[in-house]
Design a protein around this motif. Structure first.
Motif, PDB file in Angstrom:
ATOM      1  N   PRO A  61      75.671  15.425  17.808  1.00 34.51           N
ATOM      2  CA  PRO A  61      75.056  16.414  16.908  1.00 34.51           C
ATOM      3  C   PRO A  61      75.844  17.714  16.793  1.00 34.51           C
ATOM      4  N   GLN A  62      76.687  18.008  17.760  1.00 30.49           N
ATOM      5  CA  GLN A  62      77.469  19.234  17.677  1.00 30.49           C
ATOM      6  C   GLN A  62      78.492  19.186  16.542  1.00 30.49           C
ATOM      7  N   TYR A  63      78.801  17.976  16.049  1.00 30.99           N
ATOM      8  CA  TYR A  63      79.750  17.830  14.940  1.00 30.99           C
ATOM      9  C   TYR A  63      79.059  17.554  13.607  1.00 30.99           C
ATOM     10  N   LYS A  89      76.773  19.414   6.944  1.00 28.63           N
ATOM     11  CA  LYS A  89      76.403  18.988   5.592  1.00 28.63           C
ATOM     12  C   LYS A  89      77.638  18.705   4.743  1.00 28.63           C
ATOM     13  N   ALA A  90      78.636  19.561   4.875  1.00 27.04           N
ATOM     14  CA  ALA A  90      79.858  19.370   4.084  1.00 27.04           C
ATOM     15  C   ALA A  90      80.543  18.064   4.458  1.00 27.04           C
ATOM     16  N   ALA A  91      80.607  17.763   5.754  1.00 24.97           N
ATOM     17  CA  ALA A  91      81.232  16.514   6.190  1.00 24.97           C
ATOM     18  C   ALA A  91      80.452  15.313   5.677  1.00 24.97           C
ATOM     19  N   TYR A  94      85.454  -3.155   5.706  1.00 25.46           N
ATOM     20  CA  TYR A  94      86.360  -2.712   6.769  1.00 25.46           C
ATOM     21  C   TYR A  94      87.074  -1.422   6.352  1.00 25.46           C
ATOM     22  N   MET A  95      87.530  -1.387   5.125  1.00 17.51           N
ATOM     23  CA  MET A  95      88.213  -0.189   4.646  1.00 17.51           C
ATOM     24  C   MET A  95      87.232   0.968   4.484  1.00 17.51           C
ATOM     25  N   GLU A  96      85.990   0.657   4.094  1.00 15.46           N
ATOM     26  CA  GLU A  96      84.972   1.700   3.987  1.00 15.46           C
ATOM     27  C   GLU A  96      84.763   2.392   5.332  1.00 15.46           C
ATOM     28  N   TRP A  97      84.682   1.616   6.405  1.00 16.63           N
ATOM     29  CA  TRP A  97      84.485   2.207   7.726  1.00 16.63           C
ATOM     30  C   TRP A  97      85.640   3.133   8.090  1.00 16.63           C
ATOM     31  N   LEU A  98      86.870   2.668   7.875  1.00 11.86           N
ATOM     32  CA  LEU A  98      88.025   3.501   8.232  1.00 11.86           C
ATOM     33  C   LEU A  98      88.067   4.774   7.408  1.00 11.86           C
ATOM     34  N   VAL A  99      87.865   4.652   6.098  1.00  8.10           N
ATOM     35  CA  VAL A  99      87.941   5.818   5.217  1.00  8.10           C
ATOM     36  C   VAL A  99      86.806   6.792   5.510  1.00  8.10           C
ATOM     37  N   CYS A 100      85.606   6.280   5.738  1.00  8.85           N
ATOM     38  CA  CYS A 100      84.461   7.165   5.989  1.00  8.85           C
ATOM     39  C   CYS A 100      84.592   7.895   7.322  1.00  8.85           C
ATOM     40  N   ILE A 101      85.070   7.203   8.345  1.00  8.16           N
ATOM     41  CA  ILE A 101      85.284   7.865   9.634  1.00  8.16           C
ATOM     42  C   ILE A 101      86.346   8.952   9.503  1.00  8.16           C
ATOM     43  N   ALA A 102      87.446   8.630   8.811  1.00  5.78           N
ATOM     44  CA  ALA A 102      88.507   9.623   8.618  1.00  5.78           C
ATOM     45  C   ALA A 102      88.023  10.795   7.778  1.00  5.78           C
ATOM     46  N   ALA A 103      87.260  10.504   6.714  1.00  4.22           N
ATOM     47  CA  ALA A 103      86.759  11.577   5.855  1.00  4.22           C
ATOM     48  C   ALA A 103      85.820  12.499   6.621  1.00  4.22           C
ATOM     49  N   TYR A 104      84.949  11.917   7.444  1.00  2.00           N
ATOM     50  CA  TYR A 104      84.018  12.759   8.216  1.00  2.00           C
ATOM     51  C   TYR A 104      84.785  13.608   9.222  1.00  2.00           C
ATOM     52  N   ALA A 105      85.755  13.002   9.919  1.00  2.00           N
ATOM     53  CA  ALA A 105      86.504  13.754  10.928  1.00  2.00           C
ATOM     54  C   ALA A 105      87.276  14.903  10.288  1.00  2.00           C
ATOM     55  N   ILE A 106      87.941  14.645   9.168  1.00  2.00           N
ATOM     56  CA  ILE A 106      88.714  15.704   8.509  1.00  2.00           C
ATOM     57  C   ILE A 106      87.797  16.801   7.987  1.00  2.00           C
ATOM     58  N   ALA A 107      86.688  16.399   7.343  1.00  2.00           N
ATOM     59  CA  ALA A 107      85.762  17.397   6.804  1.00  2.00           C
ATOM     60  C   ALA A 107      85.100  18.204   7.909  1.00  2.00           C
ATOM     61  N   ALA A 108      84.805  17.572   9.045  1.00  2.00           N
ATOM     62  CA  ALA A 108      84.194  18.302  10.160  1.00  2.00           C
ATOM     63  C   ALA A 108      85.159  19.312  10.771  1.00  2.00           C
ATOM     64  N   ILE A 109      86.460  19.005  10.718  1.00  2.00           N
ATOM     65  CA  ILE A 109      87.460  19.946  11.245  1.00  2.00           C
ATOM     66  C   ILE A 109      87.682  21.093  10.256  1.00  2.00           C
ATOM     67  N   VAL A 110      87.794  20.750   8.969  1.00  2.00           N
ATOM     68  CA  VAL A 110      88.061  21.774   7.956  1.00  2.00           C
ATOM     69  C   VAL A 110      86.829  22.643   7.695  1.00  2.00           C
ATOM     70  N   CYS A 111      85.651  22.002   7.596  1.00  2.00           N
ATOM     71  CA  CYS A 111      84.400  22.730   7.329  1.00  2.00           C
ATOM     72  C   CYS A 111      83.424  22.473   8.470  1.00  2.00           C
ATOM     73  N   PRO A 112      83.595  23.124   9.606  1.00  2.00           N
ATOM     74  CA  PRO A 112      82.690  22.852  10.737  1.00  2.00           C
ATOM     75  C   PRO A 112      81.276  23.324  10.441  1.00  2.00           C
ATOM     76  N   ALA A 113      80.327  22.757  11.189  1.00  2.13           N
ATOM     77  CA  ALA A 113      78.929  23.131  11.011  1.00  2.13           C
ATOM     78  C   ALA A 113      78.720  24.577  11.439  1.00  2.13           C
ATOM     79  N   LYS A 114      77.896  25.289  10.691  1.00  2.00           N
ATOM     80  CA  LYS A 114      77.593  26.676  11.031  1.00  2.00           C
ATOM     81  C   LYS A 114      76.568  26.711  12.156  1.00  2.00           C
ATOM     82  N   LYS A 115      76.943  27.301  13.250  1.00  3.05           N
ATOM     83  CA  LYS A 115      76.050  27.374  14.406  1.00  3.05           C
ATOM     84  C   LYS A 115      75.180  28.623  14.297  1.00  3.05           C
TER      85      LYS A 115
END
Length: 199
Positions: free
Chosen positions: A135-137, A140-142, A171-192
């Motif tokens: 939950p720390q990651y 909404k943006a991600a 299979y490709m959906e899983w890879l792309v979605c995991i990568a998209a979430y990780a990149i978006a979470a790094i670029v636009c982190p959740a506001k604490k």
């Protein structure tokens, strides 16, 4: 309830295979139902039709409500009144119904279409897994960019054969979605938000 329903579905497949060994998989259930006693066949077809219609109605209403509330009112026209929002909901329901009808009439493989539809759940699964176990990651943006990446990949998979480097789109959906979430979470982190307790 999932266990008995799954067993009964498999049992219907076994019955169809025993009764019609040379039948195609897509035609097995209709052949079994048509071979039943007329009243029982009618009740079975009515039950299947009721399940289809009730599911389709709820999906269309959900799509229209989500578009008018979460997309149109939030991003396109925040100052719209209730009447305008209701009009956009109805328009979305009509357009979604026409599009899904066209897709249903152009489907050549039921199982292939179901697999493509199930591939859309990869983005939702990534979001739910992160929300439950990390939950720390959660962001909404991600979540938004993950859903958009999954949808764009599905469109590219259908239109561009060069994208199909895996045997199935899931299979490709899983890879792309995991990568998209990780990149978006790094670029636009959740506001604490920090709760400040007063004395």
């Amino acid at each position: 309830l999932m266990l008995p329903v799954g067993v009964l579905a498999a049992f219907l497949g076994l019955v169809a295979k025993a009764m019609y060994p040379d039948a195609q998989a897509a035609l097995a259930l209709p052949q079994v139902i048509v071979g039943l006693q007329p009243v029982l066949a009618g009740v079975t077809l009515a039950a299947l039709w009721a399940a289809d219609v009730s599911t389709a109605c709820n999906l269309l209403l959900s799509a229209g409500t989500l578009f008018s509330s979460d997309i149109y009112k939030r991003f396109i026209n925040p100052q719209c009144d209730q009447a305008r929002q209701l009009l956009m909901t109805r328009a979305c329901i009509i357009i979604s119904g026409i599009l899904t009808l066209g897709l249903a009439m152009s489907v050549s493989s039921i199982l292939g279409t179901i697999m493509i539809g199930l591939s859309l759940t990869a983005a939702f699964s990534v979001i739910v897994i992160v929300a439950l176990f990390f939950p720390q990651y959660a962001s909404k943006a991600a979540g938004f960019w993950t859903l958009l990446a999954g949808l764009v990949l599905l469109v590219l998979w259908q239109l561009t054969p060069a994208v199909r480097i895996f045997p199935n789109v899931i299979y490709m959906e899983w890879l792309v979605c995991i990568a998209a979430y990780a990149i978006a979470a790094i670029v636009c982190p959740a506001k604490k938000t920090v709760a400040v307790e007063g004395n």
